[in-house]
Write a protein that holds these residues in place. Structure first.
Motif, short mmCIF file in Angstrom:
data_model
loop_
_atom_site.label_atom_id
_atom_site.label_comp_id
_atom_site.label_asym_id
_atom_site.label_seq_id
_atom_site.Cartn_x
_atom_site.Cartn_y
_atom_site.Cartn_z
N ALA A 1 -14.57 7.17 7.73
CA ALA A 1 -15.63 7.53 6.42
C ALA A 1 -15.69 6.18 5.64
O ALA A 1 -16.59 5.87 5.26
CB ALA A 1 -14.76 8.73 5.49
N SER A 2 -14.39 5.46 5.48
CA SER A 2 -14.49 4.32 4.96
C SER A 2 -15.40 3.17 5.60
O SER A 2 -16.04 2.63 4.91
CB SER A 2 -13.13 3.57 4.76
OG SER A 2 -12.43 4.38 3.65
N ALA A 3 -15.43 3.08 6.98
CA ALA A 3 -16.04 2.16 7.74
C ALA A 3 -17.74 2.59 7.47
O ALA A 3 -18.56 1.66 7.27
CB ALA A 3 -15.72 2.27 9.35
N LEU A 4 -17.97 3.87 7.60
CA LEU A 4 -19.50 4.35 7.48
C LEU A 4 -19.95 3.89 5.90
O LEU A 4 -21.09 3.39 5.61
CB LEU A 4 -19.59 5.75 7.68
CG LEU A 4 -19.15 6.15 9.04
CD1 LEU A 4 -19.69 7.61 9.18
CD2 LEU A 4 -20.21 5.29 10.10
N ALA A 5 -19.07 4.13 5.07
CA ALA A 5 -19.34 3.75 3.36
C ALA A 5 -19.52 2.14 3.30
O ALA A 5 -20.40 1.70 2.69
CB ALA A 5 -18.24 4.49 2.68
#
Length: 330
Positions: A144-148
């Protein structure tokens, strides 16, 4: 892994498309739901540290926009916004942990909250939600952090492009961005066979304003003029600072008398602006305008030159008026 790569590609394209913030919110929410298989993903923009406009993507039900009421910042959102690190909320129903409206409307039982950073600023928070109690794995938070982060890059790039196109004093398009936009509008008019006009406006005796009242007053006047022009014209018209005290208004789908009327409206609204004198009195301003309609095969430089020549004609005729540029012989 294949689905994650597809999400990365879709988010990377946002930066190339110069997508606006709502589009980034929607795409990020949809990809988080698809990759992680969560019930819902919220992307909530922060304004002065307070949560505001949000977009929720629901599994199997598309996406929707909402606005959170302005008030206390819930604990989890405040911590993420300040620290720039994710946090999990085992029980979303604890008072003050998450926005009560989200918990109530979307049936949140547990959540993970992550920052969306654009540059060094946390511009939004991501809320991964579940309607049933569950834990959040390190792998899920990492994905999720990578996509954000990709979404934050798209926002940062768009911010940089917008900043480079805006005159810092007036908030209008700057000279270079105006010429680029005018080129685009000429290409559209040529392609679609639609009319196009521009007007150049110049404040009469602006040097005297600076000499009499100082440059701070002159700058304030330019900002006031820019705000008045943006408020007067249509949302798809473009107001630009041409240089000094000159402004250009690009008027798509306008020809003939409508172009003259548009210029006359500018004169009318700007005559309502007054400068406060030290003695308590007020002094009005006037503006001279030159109007030109685009004709094939003109480019931006030729169109601007004709409008500028008309402006000089307005000055020579006594100022505070509109002069239309004659149509060039073909």
């Amino acid at each position: 892994m294949q689905r994650l790569l597809q999400s990365v590609e879709r988010l990377a394209r946002l930066a190339q498309r110069d997508a606006g913030l709502p589009a980034v919110q929607r795409v990020l929410g949809e990809e988080l739901v698809a990759v992680l298989g969560v019930d819902q993903a919220h992307v909530v923009v922060l304004a002065a540290g307070h949560p505001g406009c949000g977009v929720v993507a629901l599994r199997g039900a598309g996406s929707a926009e909402y606005v959170l009421p302005h008030g206390e910042v819930p604990d989890a959102l405040r911590w993420v916004a300040d620290a720039g690190h994710p946090v999990t909320v085992p029980d979303a129903r604890v008072d003050g942990a998450l926005p009560a409206e989200l918990v109530r409307t979307y049936g949140l039982a547990t959540a993970a909250v992550l920052p969306l950073q654009a540059g060094d600023t946390v511009r939004a928070v991501v809320v991964l939600g579940s309607r049933v109690a569950r834990t959040w794995s390190e792998e899920e938070l990492h994905q999720a952090s990578a996509l954000a982060d990709l979404a934050g890059t798209a926002i940062a790039l768009r911010d940089a492009r917008l900043a480079a196109a805006i005159d810092p004093l007036t908030g209008c398009l700057n000279h270079g961005a105006m010429r680029e936009r005018l080129s685009e509008e000429i290409a559209r008019a040529r392609r679609q066979g639609t009319p196009l006009a521009i007007t150049i406006l110049d404040l009469d005796d602006f040097k005297r304003v600076n000499d009499t009242y100082g440059h701070l007053t002159g700058d304030a006047l330019l900002r006031h003029v820019a705000e008045a022009l943006r408020g007067e014209y249509r949302s798809f018209d473009q107001v630009a600072r041409y240089g000094g005290d000159e402004f250009v208004v690009i008027l798509p789908n306008v020809r003939g008398p409508r172009a003259d009327i548009a210029a006359a409206r500018a004169l009318r609204v700007l005559r309502e602006i007054h400068i406060a004198r030290p003695d308590g009195g007020h002094e009005g301003i006037t503006v001279s305008c030159g109007v030109a309609e685009w004709v094939e095969p003109e480019g931006p430089a030729e169109l601007l030159e004709r409008a500028d020549k008309a402006l000089r004609g307005s000055k020579a005729a006594g100022k505070d008026g509109v002069v239309r540029a004659p149509t060039p012989a073909r």
